[in-house]
Design a protein around this motif. Structure first.
Motif, PDB file in Angstrom:
ATOM      1  N   LYS A 117       0.662  -1.113   0.159  1.00 34.54           N
ATOM      2  CA  LYS A 117      -0.145  -0.055   0.177  1.00 34.54           C
ATOM      3  C   LYS A 117       0.965   1.307   0.049  1.00 34.54           C
ATOM      4  CE  LYS A 117      -0.646   0.043   5.004  1.00 34.54           C
ATOM      5  NZ  LYS A 117      -1.572  -0.126   6.010  1.00 34.54           N
ATOM      6  N   SER A 157      -1.595   3.235  -5.696  1.00 32.88           N
ATOM      7  CA  SER A 157      -2.306   4.617  -5.789  1.00 32.88           C
ATOM      8  C   SER A 157      -2.638   4.949  -7.314  1.00 32.88           C
ATOM      9  CB  SER A 157      -1.718   5.770  -5.525  1.00 32.88           C
ATOM     10  OG  SER A 157      -0.458   5.769  -5.794  1.00 32.88           O
ATOM     11  N   ASP A 158      -1.833   3.928  -8.100  1.00 31.73           N
ATOM     12  CA  ASP A 158      -2.280   4.131  -9.738  1.00 31.73           C
ATOM     13  C   ASP A 158      -3.414   3.779 -10.171  1.00 31.73           C
ATOM     14  OD1 ASP A 158      -2.131   3.926 -12.714  1.00 31.73           O
ATOM     15  OD2 ASP A 158      -0.112   3.233 -12.741  1.00 31.73           O
ATOM     16  N   LYS A 159      -4.491   4.687 -10.661  1.00 27.94           N
ATOM     17  CA  LYS A 159      -5.861   4.519 -10.781  1.00 27.94           C
ATOM     18  C   LYS A 159      -6.011   3.552 -12.189  1.00 27.94           C
ATOM     19  CE  LYS A 159      -6.719   8.653 -13.514  1.00 27.94           C
ATOM     20  NZ  LYS A 159      -5.874   8.212 -14.547  1.00 27.94           N
TER      21      LYS A 159
END
Length: 195
Positions: A153, A159-161
């Protein structure tokens, strides 16, 4: 993007014989390919490619003049002979997500001077469209000290959409532990094993 040349393989010629003649066998498959295409590839070219790329890498595959945007899906390595025997390639379709892996690479591990750095995760499983594929996830560990832990995490890929992670976010990537002073709840042999 690197290009690897391949030839269609006649299945009447045994894989063993092709390997003796300096080839690596392989298969190309994909959603828009009706039947998988058996391939033969020059061993020297494969070895050169694998110095820079591994499983989960995206390359261009040139099969007798026809080019395919592919993912290195599987690499079968013969440890006994120290060579690659077979490679499977998945032809990518623009916009269609594929399952892949990204190699986890720890950077600046020589700067970790307090305690012992241990890498617990070597690849991250995920799903993404061809233009969002990730070959390597580099992790700077230079500021890590005893007791520090990096989780999935904490990485940029989390955090790459455009990336759907399949590896649990709470999975430990790397940790730094103390060597000599075993704590009360730790058995002594675990301290010995760490040395």
């Amino acid at each position: 993007m690197n290009t690897l040349k391949a030839e269609k393989r006649n299945l009447e010629t045994k894989a063993k014989r092709l390997r003796r003649e300096g080839f690596v066998t392989g298969n190309l498959f994909g959603k828009k390919i009706e039947k998988s295409i058996p391939l033969k590839l020059d061993k020297k070219e494969v070895d050169k490619l694998l110095k820079e790329h591994g499983k989960g890498s995206q390359i261009m595959l040139d099969v007798e003049g026809e080019k395919y945007d592919v993912l290195l899906k599987d690499i079968q390595f013969n440890a006994l002979k120290g060579q690659v025997d077979e490679i499977d390639f998945q032809a990518l379709v623009k916009g269609e997500k594929v399952h892949s892996v990204a190699e986890v690479v720890l950077l600046h591990h020589d700067k970790v001077t307090t305690g012992v750095l241990q890498q617990l995760l070597h690849e991250i499983e995920y799903k993404a469209a061809p233009d969002a594929l990730v070959e390597k996830v580099e992790v700077d560990v230079s500021n890590m000290r005893v007791g520090d832990t990096i989780f999935v995490k904490d990485l940029a890929i989390a955090s790459d959409k455009d990336v759907d992670l399949h590896t649990d976010l709470e999975t430990v990537v790397a940790t730094v532990y103390e060597v000599h002073n075993a704590s009360a709840e730790e058995p002594e042999e675990s301290a010995d094993a760490a040395e």
